[in-house]
Design an enzyme around this catalytic site. Structure first.
Site, PDB file in Angstrom:
ATOM      1  N   GLU A 105       5.468 -29.667 -24.583  1.00 63.67           N
ATOM      2  CA  GLU A 105       6.483 -29.584 -23.531  1.00 63.67           C
ATOM      3  C   GLU A 105       6.707 -28.154 -23.055  1.00 63.67           C
ATOM      4  O   GLU A 105       6.903 -27.910 -21.855  1.00 63.67           O
ATOM      5  CB  GLU A 105       7.797 -30.194 -24.033  1.00 63.67           C
ATOM      6  CG  GLU A 105       7.718 -31.683 -24.307  1.00 63.67           C
ATOM      7  CD  GLU A 105       7.165 -32.013 -25.692  1.00 63.67           C
ATOM      8  OE1 GLU A 105       7.031 -33.197 -26.014  1.00 63.67           O
ATOM      9  OE2 GLU A 105       6.872 -31.069 -26.466  1.00 63.67           O
TER      10      GLU A 105
ATOM     11  N   GLY B  92      -4.377 -31.377 -20.815  1.00 65.62           N
ATOM     12  CA  GLY B  92      -3.471 -32.466 -20.461  1.00 65.62           C
ATOM     13  C   GLY B  92      -2.096 -31.968 -20.049  1.00 65.62           C
ATOM     14  O   GLY B  92      -1.496 -32.484 -19.097  1.00 65.62           O
ATOM     15  N   ASP B  93      -1.590 -30.972 -20.758  1.00 61.01           N
ATOM     16  CA  ASP B  93      -0.295 -30.395 -20.396  1.00 61.01           C
ATOM     17  C   ASP B  93      -0.375 -29.704 -19.044  1.00 61.01           C
ATOM     18  O   ASP B  93       0.553 -29.778 -18.236  1.00 61.01           O
ATOM     19  CB  ASP B  93       0.163 -29.392 -21.461  1.00 61.01           C
ATOM     20  CG  ASP B  93       0.306 -30.020 -22.836  1.00 61.01           C
ATOM     21  OD1 ASP B  93       0.619 -31.220 -22.909  1.00 61.01           O
ATOM     22  OD2 ASP B  93       0.099 -29.310 -23.839  1.00 61.01           O
TER      23      ASP B  93
ATOM     24  N   GLY C   7       2.872 -25.908 -28.123  1.00 62.92           N
ATOM     25  CA  GLY C   7       3.826 -27.005 -27.993  1.00 62.92           C
ATOM     26  C   GLY C   7       3.659 -27.667 -26.647  1.00 62.92           C
ATOM     27  O   GLY C   7       3.644 -26.985 -25.618  1.00 62.92           O
TER      28      GLY C   7
ATOM     29  N   TYR D 119       1.765 -24.762 -37.160  1.00 56.33           N
ATOM     30  CA  TYR D 119       0.544 -25.522 -37.414  1.00 56.33           C
ATOM     31  C   TYR D 119      -0.659 -24.610 -37.372  1.00 56.33           C
ATOM     32  O   TYR D 119      -0.601 -23.492 -36.855  1.00 56.33           O
ATOM     33  CB  TYR D 119       0.406 -26.723 -36.482  1.00 56.33           C
ATOM     34  CG  TYR D 119       0.144 -26.479 -35.023  1.00 56.33           C
ATOM     35  CD1 TYR D 119      -1.067 -26.874 -34.445  1.00 56.33           C
ATOM     36  CD2 TYR D 119       1.103 -25.929 -34.192  1.00 56.33           C
ATOM     37  CE1 TYR D 119      -1.309 -26.711 -33.091  1.00 56.33           C
ATOM     38  CE2 TYR D 119       0.874 -25.769 -32.834  1.00 56.33           C
ATOM     39  CZ  TYR D 119      -0.333 -26.162 -32.284  1.00 56.33           C
ATOM     40  OH  TYR D 119      -0.556 -26.005 -30.941  1.00 56.33           O
TER      41      TYR D 119
ATOM     42  N   TYR E 106       2.676 -28.171 -40.282  1.00 55.08           N
ATOM     43  CA  TYR E 106       3.696 -27.842 -41.275  1.00 55.08           C
ATOM     44  C   TYR E 106       5.031 -27.864 -40.535  1.00 55.08           C
ATOM     45  O   TYR E 106       5.641 -26.835 -40.281  1.00 55.08           O
ATOM     46  CB  TYR E 106       3.428 -26.472 -41.897  1.00 55.08           C
ATOM     47  CG  TYR E 106       2.118 -26.391 -42.641  1.00 55.08           C
ATOM     48  CD1 TYR E 106       2.046 -26.707 -44.005  1.00 55.08           C
ATOM     49  CD2 TYR E 106       0.949 -26.040 -41.986  1.00 55.08           C
ATOM     50  CE1 TYR E 106       0.844 -26.657 -44.690  1.00 55.08           C
ATOM     51  CE2 TYR E 106      -0.266 -25.985 -42.665  1.00 55.08           C
ATOM     52  CZ  TYR E 106      -0.309 -26.295 -44.005  1.00 55.08           C
ATOM     53  OH  TYR E 106      -1.512 -26.252 -44.686  1.00 55.08           O
TER      54      TYR E 106
ATOM     55  N   ALA F  41      -8.832 -39.053 -12.604  1.00 55.32           N
ATOM     56  CA  ALA F  41      -7.522 -39.631 -12.903  1.00 55.32           C
ATOM     57  C   ALA F  41      -7.212 -40.710 -11.880  1.00 55.32           C
ATOM     58  O   ALA F  41      -7.647 -40.650 -10.727  1.00 55.32           O
ATOM     59  CB  ALA F  41      -6.439 -38.565 -12.888  1.00 55.32           C
TER      60      ALA F  41
END
Length: 339
Positions: A53, A275-276, A51, A107, A121, A243
């Site tokens: 976040e 990325g997180d 996830g 998922y 899902y 970046a």
């Protein structure tokens, strides 16, 4: 059925814990194949957790930042596994709701190169039922950053209303951070045009250059800034190129010259989750009051730690290495190679 809104996932009463960063969004049980072949032939899978976040919250906690994750899970084994996983990194999960009637989302990663690499899902999941009323329960005046992403408004109409309520809430003490996190599979039946509206309302926006091109047809940092002039801080992630940070000077109201920081050279094991990790590194350095180049380097260093593993979340690089590279001159940074 008793109200579960004030009960943490392990069914203990909620305890208010001071936090610096509050991350809001869905996390799910994740199944990864442990053998090669098309998914219909695979029989062995490993269950983990994923996830965006909560990944950010876990990375922040690993760097010593007080972080909380807010979401909803089902009253099921997967929900308990997700909450336990995130809490295991030192993240406050006391505000995670347990939904007695909806399941925890999941998922599946598929090893078939000819098909979708990820299958969700999550329709009708506990987190997809989150709504705007949740914002009133958040301790917004007690945190310094609230972080969410473009995944949440894609989950349902109520989740879109939640994010709109979040961006409209007064910001007396906190900044709002928004990571575009483009997931085309989640927007097939929804209008992604709302992502421009939500990003424009944030204080800190993180976006991949490839994402901006796909969603907004904006090619490069200058075009993205032209599309999004409102946020005070815009970070454009350009994969292995590095970046770019564009920030507005609060005194003049004009943008300062862009700051470009090349990425570290890394022997990549798997790119998922980088990325997180970058977002967490950047936000941690922002909280510490670091100057622009060091904030970008902090993002690159945390992303590098993840790139060297198969996990979405991992411990940060050794502190002495982080300090040395953060303070390195441009030549030493360019010569660094993490194997």
């Amino acid at each position: 059925m008793p109200d579960q809104s004030n009960v943490s996932p392990d069914r203990t009463p909620r305890v208010e814990v001071p936090v610096d960063v509050l991350c809001l969004g869905e996390s799910m049980a994740l199944f990864v194949p442990t053998e090669a072949g098309p998914p219909e032939r695979v029989r062995m899978w490993t269950r983990t957790v994923g996830g965006a976040e909560s990944n950010v919250a876990c990375h922040l906690a690993g760097m010593g930042v007080a972080a909380a994750w807010v979401s909803a899970v089902g009253d099921d084994a997967f929900g308990r596994a997700v909450a336990d996983f995130v809490a295991g990194f030192g993240v406050d999960v006391s505000r995670v709701r347990v939904d007695p009637s909806r399941p925890t989302g999941l998922y599946v990663k598929e090893s078939d190169a000819g098909g979708s690499p990820v299958r969700y899902y999550r329709r009708g999941s506990a987190a997809s039922a989150m709504g705007p009323e949740l914002v009133a329960e958040l301790p917004l005046d007690q945190v310094r950053i609230v972080h969410t992403s473009g995944i949440t408004p894609a989950l349902s109409d109520s989740c879109l209303a939640l994010v709109r309520e979040l961006v409209a809430a007064p910001r007396r003490t906190h900044l709002l951070s928004f990571d575009l996190n483009w997931r085309p599979a989640l927007w097939r039946d929804r209008d992604p045009a709302v992502l421009r509206e939500l990003a424009a309302a944030a204080d800190i926006v993180l976006v991949g250059a490839d994402e901006a091109l796909a969603v907004w047809d904006a090619d490069g940092p200058a075009a993205i800034r032209e599309l999004l002039p409102e946020p005070g801080t815009l970070v454009v992630k350009q994969a292995e190129q590095g970046a770019t940070l564009v920030e507005r000077d609060p005194d003049t109201g004009r943008d300062r010259p862009p700051v470009v920081q090349p990425a570290l050279r890394v022997d990549v094991v798997e790119p998922v989750g980088a990325g997180d990790a970058f977002a967490a590194g950047f936000l941690a350095a922002t909280l510490a009051g670091a100057p622009p180049r060091r904030r970008l380097r902090a993002g690159h260093l945390q992303a590098a730690a993840v790139l060297r593993t198969t996990e979405d979340v991992c411990p940060p690089l050794p502190a002495d290495l982080v300090t040395r590279l953060t303070e390195a001159d441009d030549d030493e940074w360019a010569a660094a190679h993490l194997r």
